[in-house]
Write an enzyme that holds these catalytic residues in place. Structure first.
Site, mmCIF file in Angstrom:
data_model
loop_
_atom_site.group_PDB
_atom_site.id
_atom_site.type_symbol
_atom_site.label_atom_id
_atom_site.label_comp_id
_atom_site.label_asym_id
_atom_site.label_seq_id
_atom_site.Cartn_x
_atom_site.Cartn_y
_atom_site.Cartn_z
ATOM 1 N N LYS A 80 -30.455 8.123 -16.172
ATOM 2 C CA LYS A 80 -31.126 8.945 -17.298
ATOM 3 C C LYS A 80 -32.614 8.824 -17.231
ATOM 4 O O LYS A 80 -33.242 8.069 -16.359
ATOM 5 C CB LYS A 80 -30.734 8.577 -18.473
ATOM 6 N N TYR A 114 -65.601 6.498 -22.067
ATOM 7 C CA TYR A 114 -65.479 7.266 -23.554
ATOM 8 C C TYR A 114 -65.601 6.174 -24.725
ATOM 9 O O TYR A 114 -65.126 5.033 -24.612
ATOM 10 C CB TYR A 114 -64.211 7.884 -23.750
HETATM 11 C C1 LIG Z 1 -29.821 3.247 -20.984
HETATM 12 C C2 LIG Z 1 -28.098 2.713 -21.031
HETATM 13 C C3 LIG Z 1 -27.409 1.845 -20.138
HETATM 14 C C4 LIG Z 1 -28.434 1.087 -19.026
HETATM 15 O O1 LIG Z 1 -28.885 -0.070 -19.563
HETATM 16 P P1 LIG Z 1 -29.714 -1.085 -18.563
HETATM 17 O O2 LIG Z 1 -30.241 -2.124 -19.450
HETATM 18 O O3 LIG Z 1 -30.804 -0.315 -17.944
HETATM 19 O O4 LIG Z 1 -28.683 -1.346 -17.555
HETATM 20 C C5 LIG Z 1 -26.225 1.432 -20.548
HETATM 21 N N1 LIG Z 1 -25.578 1.900 -21.407
HETATM 22 C C6 LIG Z 1 -26.000 2.828 -22.301
HETATM 23 C C7 LIG Z 1 -25.142 3.307 -23.412
HETATM 24 C C8 LIG Z 1 -27.196 3.194 -22.282
HETATM 25 O O5 LIG Z 1 -27.849 4.095 -23.296
#
Ligand SMILES: *Cc1c(COP(=O)(O)O)cnc(C)c1O
Length: 369
Positions: A38, A265
Site C-alpha cells: 500500500k 524564512y
Molecule cells: C499496513 C498493514 C499491514 C502491514 O504492517 P507492517 O507493520 O508494515 O508489516 C498489515 N496488515 C494490515 C491490516 C495493515 O493495514
C-alpha cells in the site's frame, strides 16, 4: 553506486530480496506470505517492487485502496490482491480489476453482495476482517451468526480468508494484550469454522507479529510491509534487515554568513559565528517536514553530520556545513542504507512508517538491481 546528481530515492531490489528471505526464515515454509504494498510500497515505488516480489513467489499482495490495486493490475501483476480498505463506491472497480475486497461491516457486506448478485458472479473471493482490540475496522465475534445468515446461501461470493490486525505487536511490554488478540482471533476463527463448515485462510501477523509472535500467531498466512522495506521496529531486527530505499540529494549552493546573519524564512536560524550554509533541493513538499528544521534533523555528507538549520522550506532546506569538507554538487544522504530512516525519523519525533510513506512522488525513483 553512482553519485546523485539530483534528489533521488534509490531502491535496492537485492535488499528487498534479503528482507523477504529473512522474514520467510521466521515462519514455516508452507505459511503463505502477503506482501503489503500500500501507499506506493510505503513510499518506495508502486509497481517495480510488486513485480519483483511476484518473481520471488509471494502468495498475495495487499493495498489499502482500490486505485492502488488497479495500478498494480495495469503494471501486469497477476497475483491475488487484497484491498484492505474496500469502500462501496469502489466495488465496481474492484471487480473489474479482479481485486479482492476486505469486508468489515454489515453495510459494506450487503452492498458487495448486491453488486456480486447483479453481475451474476460465481464464488467471488472476499476477505472478512474481525476486530480483536485495535478498534479500527472489523466485525465482532458476536456478528458471526449474522454473517452466517447473510452468507450461507449466497453463491455469488466466497469467504476465502478471515483476518485481524494487531495493535502493538512491536511492544513487548504489552505482550499479554497481543497474545489476547491472537487468542481472540483463534476463537473467532473456530466459531466461524463450526458455523460455516469450512475453513478460510487465517492471518493476523504483521511484520512485528512475524518477528515476535511467529510461534503462536502465524496461522495460514502472514502480512508484511515495513519489514520488506528494511525496518523491524527494534534494533535487534533492524540489524538483520536492510533498508531498501536511500534518499539522496546534492548541494545546490554554499555560502558563508557572518555572525548575526540569519538563514531562511522568518529568520529561523541566526549565526553566532561565521557559518557555512549549504542549500539542498529537498523540502516539506518532498516529505521532509518542518519538524526536522531548527537543528532537529541532520543530513550526512561522507561520514559527517550536518544539522538542518532554520525552517524547512517547501522545495529546499539548509544545512550547516561549517568544518565539513564539501563543495557545490556534492552528494548528501538523508536516510537509507547507511543511516536508518528510523533514526532520522526520531529526530523529528516521528516513526519510519510516516517518514518513508511521505516521500513525495515528485522525487525520482531509481531502481538498483
Ligand atoms: C499496513 C498493514 C499491514 C502491514 O504492517 P507492517 O507493520 O508494515 O508489516 C498489515 N496488515 C494490515 C491490516 C495493515 O493495514
Amino acid at each position: 553506486m553512482p553519485k546523485a546528481t539530483e534528489t533521488v530515492l534509490e531502491i535496492n531490489l537485492k535488499s528487498l530480496e534479503h528482507n523477504y528471505g529473512y522474514l520467510r526464515s521466521k515462519i514455516a515454509p508452507h505459511t503463505r506470505f502477503m506482501a503489503v504494498v500500500k501507499a506506493y510500497s510505503y513510499g518506495n515505488d508502486a509497481s517495480e517492487i510488486a513485480k519483483h516480489m511476484e518473481t520471488l513467489g509471494v502468495d498475495y499482495f495487499a493495498v489499502a485502496y482500490a486505485c492502488e490495486g488497479i495500478a498494480l493490475r495495469k503494471a501486469g501483476i497477476k497475483t491475488p490482491i487484497l484491498v484492505l480498505h474496500a469502500i462501496p463506491s469502489h466495488f465496481e472497480d474492484i471487480i473489474a480489476y479482479d481485486l479482492e475486497p476486505d469486508l468489515y461491516n454489515k453495510k459494506g457486506l450487503a452492498a458487495f453482495q448486491h453488486v456480486a448478485a447483479t453481475k451474476g458472479l460465481n464464488a467471488y473471493p472476499i476477505h472478512i476482517k474481525f476486530n480483536t482490540g485495535l478498534n479500527r475496522l472489523g466485525f465482532e465475534e458476536a456478528d458471526i451468526d449474522y454473517l452466517h445468515g447473510q452468507l450461507h446461501a449466497d453463491k455469488h461470493i466466497k469467504v476465502i480468508s478471515l483476518f485481524s490486525h494487531l495493535a502493538a505487536s512491536e511492544d513487548m511490554s504489552v505482550r499479554d494484550f497481543t497474545i489476547g488478540q491472537i487468542d481472540k482471533f483463534k476463537s473467532i476463527a473456530n466459531t466461524f469454522v463450526d458455523r460455516f463448515g469450512y475453513k478460510p485462510l487465517l492471518h493476523i501477523l504483521n511484520t512485528s507479529g512475524i518477528l515476535n509472535y511467529a510461534d503462536s500467531g502465524q496461522l495460514d498466512m502472514v502480512r508484511s510491509g515495513i519489514g520488506l522495506y528494511g525496518y523491524g521496529n527494534h534494533p535487534e531486527f533492524d540489524r538483520e534487515l536492510k533498508p531498501i530505499g536511500t534518499l539522496k540529494s546534492i548541494i545546490s549552493q554554499i555560502h558563508t554568513i557572518n555572525e548575526g546573519e540569519s538563514v531562511g524564512y522568518n529568520m529561523g536560524f541566526t549565526a553566532t559565528k561565521p557559518t557555512r550554509i549549504a542549500i539542498i533541493p529537498l523540502g516539506h513538499a518532498d516529505g521532509i517536514g518542518r519538524h526536522f528544521g531548527k537543528e532537529k534533523g541532520y543530513l550526512i555528507i561522507g561520514t559527517q553530520k550536518a544539522p538542518i538549520v532554520g525552517n524547512v522550506c517547501m522545495d529546499m532546506l539548509m544545512i550547516d556545513v561549517s568544518g565539513i569538507d564539501c563543495r557545490e554538487g556534492d552528494e548528501v544522504v538523508i536516510f537509507g542504507a547507511t543511516v536508518s530512516a528510523e533514526d532520522f525519523a526520531k529526530t523529528g519525533n516521528t516513526i519510519s512508517y510516516e517518514l518513508i510513506t511521505g516521500i513525495s512522488q515528485r522525487i525520482k525513483r531509481v531502481i538498483v538491481r
